[in-house]
Motif scaffolding. Structure first.
Motif, short mmCIF file in Angstrom:
data_model
loop_
_atom_site.label_atom_id
_atom_site.label_comp_id
_atom_site.label_asym_id
_atom_site.label_seq_id
_atom_site.Cartn_x
_atom_site.Cartn_y
_atom_site.Cartn_z
N GLU A 1 45.42 75.47 -0.25
CA GLU A 1 45.78 76.67 -0.98
C GLU A 1 46.46 76.30 -2.29
O GLU A 1 47.29 75.39 -2.33
CB GLU A 1 46.72 77.54 -0.13
CG GLU A 1 46.03 78.46 0.82
CD GLU A 1 47.01 79.33 1.60
OE1 GLU A 1 46.64 80.47 1.93
OE2 GLU A 1 48.12 78.86 1.86
N GLN B 1 39.92 81.47 5.76
CA GLN B 1 40.94 82.46 6.11
C GLN B 1 40.34 83.57 6.98
O GLN B 1 41.01 84.06 7.91
CB GLN B 1 41.55 83.04 4.82
CG GLN B 1 42.40 82.05 4.06
CD GLN B 1 42.79 82.54 2.67
OE1 GLN B 1 42.07 83.34 2.05
NE2 GLN B 1 43.91 82.06 2.16
N ILE C 1 44.18 74.90 5.59
CA ILE C 1 44.34 75.97 4.61
C ILE C 1 45.64 75.80 3.84
O ILE C 1 45.68 75.99 2.61
CB ILE C 1 44.30 77.34 5.31
CG1 ILE C 1 42.89 77.65 5.82
CG2 ILE C 1 44.78 78.46 4.38
CD1 ILE C 1 42.79 78.93 6.63
#
Length: 242
Positions: free
Chosen positions: A241, A59, A237
């Motif tokens: 996540e 991130q 991501i």
């Protein structure tokens, strides 16, 4: 514990060695099983911590890439704004003066380049993931940043050397240099140099070759790489996540 001690005593007293042996083996199995379970839990927690760190690194890399793409976009817009000025200087016929060209006399006194540090490469290199896609992408991001840093340093130093040489030449050979630099005044000799001299056109042409042709191409290429990496990283991501 008293129950287990009593069981040991009764087993030995009854000379039931086999039962005692089974009991001892059972204790060992329980201890080993407990250790294995504890190790499994610790490893699972450690792996979860690693994946959490990897996600944070990814991130952060994404944030840096967004900033760098914006920086590149800003510089490229400036370069595109310079193109008509440079074209006016270079492509005006040599037997004609350069006319109606605001800022044409400013092309040898500086240039803009993107401020891109190595934080994204450092963070990307910290990713150690079992996710093959993330691991491979992080390696590509680090490699592309490192490659850009090397080539960019070469072009920036070359451009700075050319600008330094130009400034020294103008300083040493033109009486109007001080008034032009300090006050923005350009007398007839000054206007003649910028609008009619071959020397000025040649110097702008050479500077254009280094910065607005060669270096600009590298910036375009690197910006495209970052945009591609950004899209790929966003998808990864989103997948990992929690």
């Amino acid at each position: 514990m008293k129950i287990f001690n009593k069981l040991r005593f009764n087993t030995i007293r009854a000379r039931s060695f086999r039962k005692y042996l089974l009991y001892a083996i059972g204790e060992i199995v329980l201890v080993v099983a407990g250790i294995l379970i504890a190790l499994w839990v610790n490893n699972k927690n450690a792996q979860a911590k690693i994946e959490q760190d990897n996600l944070k690194h990814a991130q952060t890399v994404l944030t840096y890439m967004d900033q760098h793409i914006q920086e590149l976009d800003m510089v490229m817009e400036q370069y595109e704004a310079f193109e008509p000025i440079i074209s006016k200087i270079i492509y005006t016929p040599t037997d004609e003066p350069i006319s109606n060209c605001e800022n044409c006399n400013q092309m040898l006194f500086g240039f803009l380049y993107p401020e891109i540090d190595n934080r994204a490469a450092v963070r990307s290199d910290m990713i150690r993931s079992d996710n093959d896609s993330l691991s491979l992408l992080s390696q590509k991001i680090t490699a592309d940043y490192n490659a850009y840093s090397k080539i960019s340093d070469i072009y920036i130093k070359s451009a700075q050397n050319v600008l330094h040489e130009n400034m020294n030449y103008l300083k040493d050979n033109n009486s109007w240099f001080t008034a032009f630099i300090s006050q923005g005044e350009c007398n007839d000799d000054c206007m003649t140099y910028f609008n009619e001299s071959y020397d000025y056109r040649n110097r702008v042409t050479y500077f254009n070759l280094i910065v607005f042709d060669a270096y600009q191409f590298e910036l375009y290429q690197f910006r495209d790489q970052l945009k591609e990496h950004r899209e790929h990283l966003q998808n990864i991501i989103h997948e990992i996540e929690p």
